[in-house]
Design a protein around this motif. Structure first.
Motif, PDB file in Angstrom:
ATOM      1  N   LYS A 116       0.857  -1.191   0.000  1.00 28.03           N
ATOM      2  CA  LYS A 116       0.000   0.000   0.000  1.00 28.03           C
ATOM      3  C   LYS A 116       0.891   1.238   0.000  1.00 28.03           C
ATOM      4  CE  LYS A 116      -3.619  -2.252   2.826  1.00 28.03           C
ATOM      5  NZ  LYS A 116      -4.686  -2.328   1.793  1.00 28.03           N
ATOM      6  N   ASP A 117       0.472   2.264  -0.706  1.00 28.84           N
ATOM      7  CA  ASP A 117       1.206   3.527  -0.665  1.00 28.84           C
ATOM      8  C   ASP A 117       1.121   4.157   0.716  1.00 28.84           C
ATOM      9  OD1 ASP A 117       1.961   3.335  -3.342  1.00 28.84           O
ATOM     10  OD2 ASP A 117       0.157   4.398  -4.031  1.00 28.84           O
ATOM     11  N   TYR A 118      -0.045   4.015   1.337  1.00 31.47           N
ATOM     12  CA  TYR A 118      -0.215   4.529   2.693  1.00 31.47           C
ATOM     13  C   TYR A 118      -1.411   3.850   3.341  1.00 31.47           C
ATOM     14  CZ  TYR A 118      -1.245   7.295   6.767  1.00 31.47           C
ATOM     15  OH  TYR A 118      -1.490   7.661   8.060  1.00 31.47           O
ATOM     16  N   ALA A 119      -1.246   3.488   4.599  1.00 30.54           N
ATOM     17  CA  ALA A 119      -2.359   3.013   5.417  1.00 30.54           C
ATOM     18  C   ALA A 119      -2.076   3.392   6.857  1.00 30.54           C
ATOM     19  CB  ALA A 119      -2.536   1.502   5.298  1.00 30.54           C
ATOM     20  N   THR A 120      -3.122   3.603   7.612  1.00 32.76           N
ATOM     21  CA  THR A 120      -2.958   3.904   9.030  1.00 32.76           C
ATOM     22  C   THR A 120      -2.605   2.634   9.788  1.00 32.76           C
ATOM     23  OG1 THR A 120      -5.272   3.450   9.582  1.00 32.76           O
ATOM     24  CG2 THR A 120      -4.729   5.695   8.840  1.00 32.76           C
ATOM     25  N   TYR A 121      -2.205   2.807  11.021  1.00 31.53           N
ATOM     26  CA  TYR A 121      -1.940   1.669  11.899  1.00 31.53           C
ATOM     27  C   TYR A 121      -3.156   0.740  11.936  1.00 31.53           C
ATOM     28  CZ  TYR A 121      -1.299  -0.832  16.336  1.00 31.53           C
ATOM     29  OH  TYR A 121      -1.214  -1.801  17.311  1.00 31.53           O
TER      30      TYR A 121
ATOM     31  N   LYS B 111      -5.213  -9.071   9.648  1.00 36.24           N
ATOM     32  CA  LYS B 111      -6.154 -10.020  10.252  1.00 36.24           C
ATOM     33  C   LYS B 111      -7.085 -10.633   9.205  1.00 36.24           C
ATOM     34  CE  LYS B 111      -6.084  -8.420  15.029  1.00 36.24           C
ATOM     35  NZ  LYS B 111      -6.883  -7.902  16.173  1.00 36.24           N
ATOM     36  N   GLU B 112      -7.439  -9.872   8.176  1.00 36.84           N
ATOM     37  CA  GLU B 112      -8.291 -10.422   7.117  1.00 36.84           C
ATOM     38  C   GLU B 112      -7.582 -11.555   6.391  1.00 36.84           C
ATOM     39  OE1 GLU B 112     -10.641  -9.033   3.023  1.00 36.84           O
ATOM     40  OE2 GLU B 112      -9.403  -7.591   4.125  1.00 36.84           O
ATOM     41  N   ARG B 113      -6.279 -11.421   6.180  1.00 35.86           N
ATOM     42  CA  ARG B 113      -5.511 -12.431   5.458  1.00 35.86           C
ATOM     43  C   ARG B 113      -5.310 -13.697   6.291  1.00 35.86           C
ATOM     44  NH1 ARG B 113      -3.017  -9.914   1.029  1.00 35.86           N
ATOM     45  NH2 ARG B 113      -3.252  -7.649   1.055  1.00 35.86           N
ATOM     46  N   ILE B 114      -5.372 -13.558   7.610  1.00 40.23           N
ATOM     47  CA  ILE B 114      -5.176 -14.688   8.525  1.00 40.23           C
ATOM     48  C   ILE B 114      -6.488 -15.399   8.817  1.00 40.23           C
ATOM     49  CG2 ILE B 114      -4.445 -15.344  10.858  1.00 40.23           C
ATOM     50  CD1 ILE B 114      -2.622 -12.809  10.763  1.00 40.23           C
ATOM     51  N   GLY B 115      -7.583 -14.655   8.864  1.00 38.91           N
ATOM     52  CA  GLY B 115      -8.862 -15.233   9.256  1.00 38.91           C
ATOM     53  C   GLY B 115      -8.780 -15.776  10.671  1.00 38.91           C
TER      54      GLY B 115
ATOM     55  N   GLN C 140      -5.620   0.408   9.869  1.00 37.22           N
ATOM     56  CA  GLN C 140      -5.873  -0.213   8.569  1.00 37.22           C
ATOM     57  C   GLN C 140      -4.918  -1.383   8.317  1.00 37.22           C
ATOM     58  OE1 GLN C 140      -5.551   3.371   6.221  1.00 37.22           O
ATOM     59  NE2 GLN C 140      -7.782   3.583   6.022  1.00 37.22           N
ATOM     60  N   TRP C 141      -3.658  -1.241   8.744  1.00 36.40           N
ATOM     61  CA  TRP C 141      -2.707  -2.343   8.599  1.00 36.40           C
ATOM     62  C   TRP C 141      -3.100  -3.530   9.473  1.00 36.40           C
ATOM     63  CZ3 TRP C 141      -0.142  -3.319   4.633  1.00 36.40           C
ATOM     64  CH2 TRP C 141       0.531  -2.338   3.893  1.00 36.40           C
ATOM     65  N   VAL C 142      -3.550  -3.261  10.687  1.00 39.89           N
ATOM     66  CA  VAL C 142      -4.003  -4.344  11.552  1.00 39.89           C
ATOM     67  C   VAL C 142      -5.164  -5.088  10.887  1.00 39.89           C
ATOM     68  CG1 VAL C 142      -5.137  -4.900  13.739  1.00 39.89           C
ATOM     69  CG2 VAL C 142      -3.216  -3.291  13.707  1.00 39.89           C
TER      70      VAL C 142
ATOM     71  N   ILE D 251       6.290   2.900   9.166  1.00 31.89           N
ATOM     72  CA  ILE D 251       6.264   2.839  10.629  1.00 31.89           C
ATOM     73  C   ILE D 251       4.913   2.331  11.111  1.00 31.89           C
ATOM     74  CG2 ILE D 251       6.372   4.219  12.744  1.00 31.89           C
ATOM     75  CD1 ILE D 251       8.552   5.890  11.377  1.00 31.89           C
ATOM     76  N   ASN D 252       3.837   2.835  10.503  1.00 29.05           N
ATOM     77  CA  ASN D 252       2.507   2.309  10.833  1.00 29.05           C
ATOM     78  C   ASN D 252       2.465   0.797  10.622  1.00 29.05           C
ATOM     79  OD1 ASN D 252       1.570   4.900  11.343  1.00 29.05           O
ATOM     80  ND2 ASN D 252       0.601   5.141   9.339  1.00 29.05           N
ATOM     81  N   TYR D 253       2.991   0.361   9.491  1.00 26.21           N
ATOM     82  CA  TYR D 253       2.969  -1.054   9.131  1.00 26.21           C
ATOM     83  C   TYR D 253       3.735  -1.906  10.137  1.00 26.21           C
ATOM     84  CZ  TYR D 253       5.064  -5.152   6.912  1.00 26.21           C
ATOM     85  OH  TYR D 253       5.553  -6.406   6.669  1.00 26.21           O
ATOM     86  N   VAL D 254       4.980  -1.546  10.412  1.00 24.72           N
ATOM     87  CA  VAL D 254       5.805  -2.364  11.305  1.00 24.72           C
ATOM     88  C   VAL D 254       5.203  -2.436  12.704  1.00 24.72           C
ATOM     89  CG1 VAL D 254       8.036  -2.487  12.489  1.00 24.72           C
ATOM     90  CG2 VAL D 254       7.949  -2.084  10.014  1.00 24.72           C
ATOM     91  N   GLN D 255       4.728  -1.311  13.206  1.00 23.09           N
ATOM     92  CA  GLN D 255       4.137  -1.326  14.536  1.00 23.09           C
ATOM     93  C   GLN D 255       2.847  -2.157  14.548  1.00 23.09           C
ATOM     94  OE1 GLN D 255       3.858   2.774  15.787  1.00 23.09           O
ATOM     95  NE2 GLN D 255       6.065   2.923  16.129  1.00 23.09           N
ATOM     96  N   ALA D 256       2.062  -2.045  13.503  1.00 24.49           N
ATOM     97  CA  ALA D 256       0.796  -2.777  13.446  1.00 24.49           C
ATOM     98  C   ALA D 256       1.015  -4.276  13.372  1.00 24.49           C
ATOM     99  CB  ALA D 256      -0.030  -2.308  12.245  1.00 24.49           C
TER     100      ALA D 256
END
Length: 352
Positions: free
Chosen positions: A238-243, A251-255, A245-247, A286-291
């Motif tokens: 993603k070009d940009y997502a919030t924390y 979680k959607e990919r894991i189910g 949104q990344w969470v 940073i949002n991604y890694v923390q999420a």
């Protein structure tokens, strides 16, 4: 690591038909279950705290894969000695206990296999869990398919024979099988299990479908019950997502399959000076890694960072130092190491 995720298959129809026909012929049905996750090999996957060790070319090769810091001219003894030091450095610097390694037919079916085994043997001797994964080649064949079944299966015959009795070694039949539909890939994974019944299912990692980007379909297939599932997840998707949104994306990919899932690739820039310990809402990575590290910790998921070591990769969390014959590693971004440890259930609650 891939530059773009995709779930739309890209393939040559005749090639797909031939490969899939071989896979289906060796399986006992293709119907997918529609329910939730099956029994996991363990209650969680937190025992896998790892990093990828990669070829500078990203493991896609039409010749033997040569891990950063190693050489095809190294003997078994030289390879073993170098690998012992690098594995020790992964443990000392990061607290890792798992390493994911690439293989391909050129590596296993040729003369380099005798030396390359030194990496697997050294890691196992250090008590590391070793995930051995098949990577396809390059060029026009870099299409998410097994390049050549006539060399793929002999490769696995050799690897399984060598390591089926080593409890430290885990088998991942294919990295990022994005050329196949979800059902086709599940058929091939089921064939692998049927071909090697002597391998305990809790020592097999079945890749998520697509670019390993979702595990829900393989999780639902009863033929794959008892295996671990491997997920890949990247911030550049993603070009940009919030924390938040990344969470949600992760979680959607894991189910509901977290109890079987290990994120055996995830990563972000580590040599560009980003501080992953400090919340910075306007920074996508940073949002991604923390999420994702918060989510791995919350869901009690193991994770294997991409890459722990890969020469000239801005994502690499370690870099080679010292005498090339006696290599050691240095950490490229301590905040990245902090977040990795946090995802593993260690450390202090830094970041978001």
């Amino acid at each position: 690591m891939r530059k773009t995720p995709a779930r739309t298959p890209r393939f040559s129809p005749p090639l797909r038909a031939a490969v899939v026909a071989i896979a289906i012929a060796a399986t006992t049905g293709t119907t997918l279950a529609t329910g939730s996750a099956h029994a996991a090999p363990s209650a969680d996957t937190t025992q896998f705290k790892g990093v990828n060790w990669a070829d500078p070319r990203d493991n896609f090769a039409d010749d033997p894969v040569v891990l950063s810091g190693l050489s095809t001219s190294d003997s078994y003894a030289q390879t073993y000695a170098k690998a012992s030091r690098i594995i020790s450095a992964f443990r000392a610097n990061l607290g890792a206990n798992t390493v994911r390694l690439p293989i391909n037919p050129y590596t296993v079916n040729g003369s380099y296999w005798k030396s390359y085994r030194g990496v697997i043997d050294a890691a196992s001797a250090k008590g590391f869990k070793v995930i051995v994964s098949y990577w396809e080649g390059t060029g026009a064949r870099k299409d998410g398919f097994i390049d050549d079944p006539t060399t793929f299966w002999p490769m696995w015959d050799t690897v399984v024979k060598a390591y089926k009795n080593d409890k430290h070694v885990y088998f991942e039949p294919m990295n990022e099988p994005h050329g196949y539909t979800d059902t086709e890939w599940a058929d091939i994974a089921a064939k692998w299990l049927a071909t090697y019944p002597s391998v305990p299912r809790d020592r097999v990692f079945v890749s998520g479908a697509g670019y390993n980007d979702h595990v829900t379909s393989v999780c639902a297939d009863p033929r794959l019950k008892g295996t671990y599932l491997s997920l890949h997840h990247y911030g550049f998707w993603k070009d940009y997502a919030t924390y938040d949104q990344w969470v949600a994306d992760l979680k959607e990919r894991i189910g509901d399959c977290a109890g079987r899932t290990v994120a055996d690739e995830f990563g972000a820039p580590m040599t560009t000076g980003l501080d992953y310990d400090k919340p910075t809402p306007d920074n996508n990575f940073i949002n991604y890694v923390q999420a994702v590290t918060d989510t791995f910790r919350e869901l009690k998921m193991g994770s294997v960072y991409w890459p722990g070591l890969r020469t000239d990769d801005t994502y690499s969390l370690q870099t080679l130092t010292g005498d090339p014959a006696r290599p050691w590693l240095a950490t490229t971004n301590q905040s990245g190491a902090d977040r990795l440890a946090w995802g593993w259930g260690r450390g202090k609650p830094v970041g978001h």
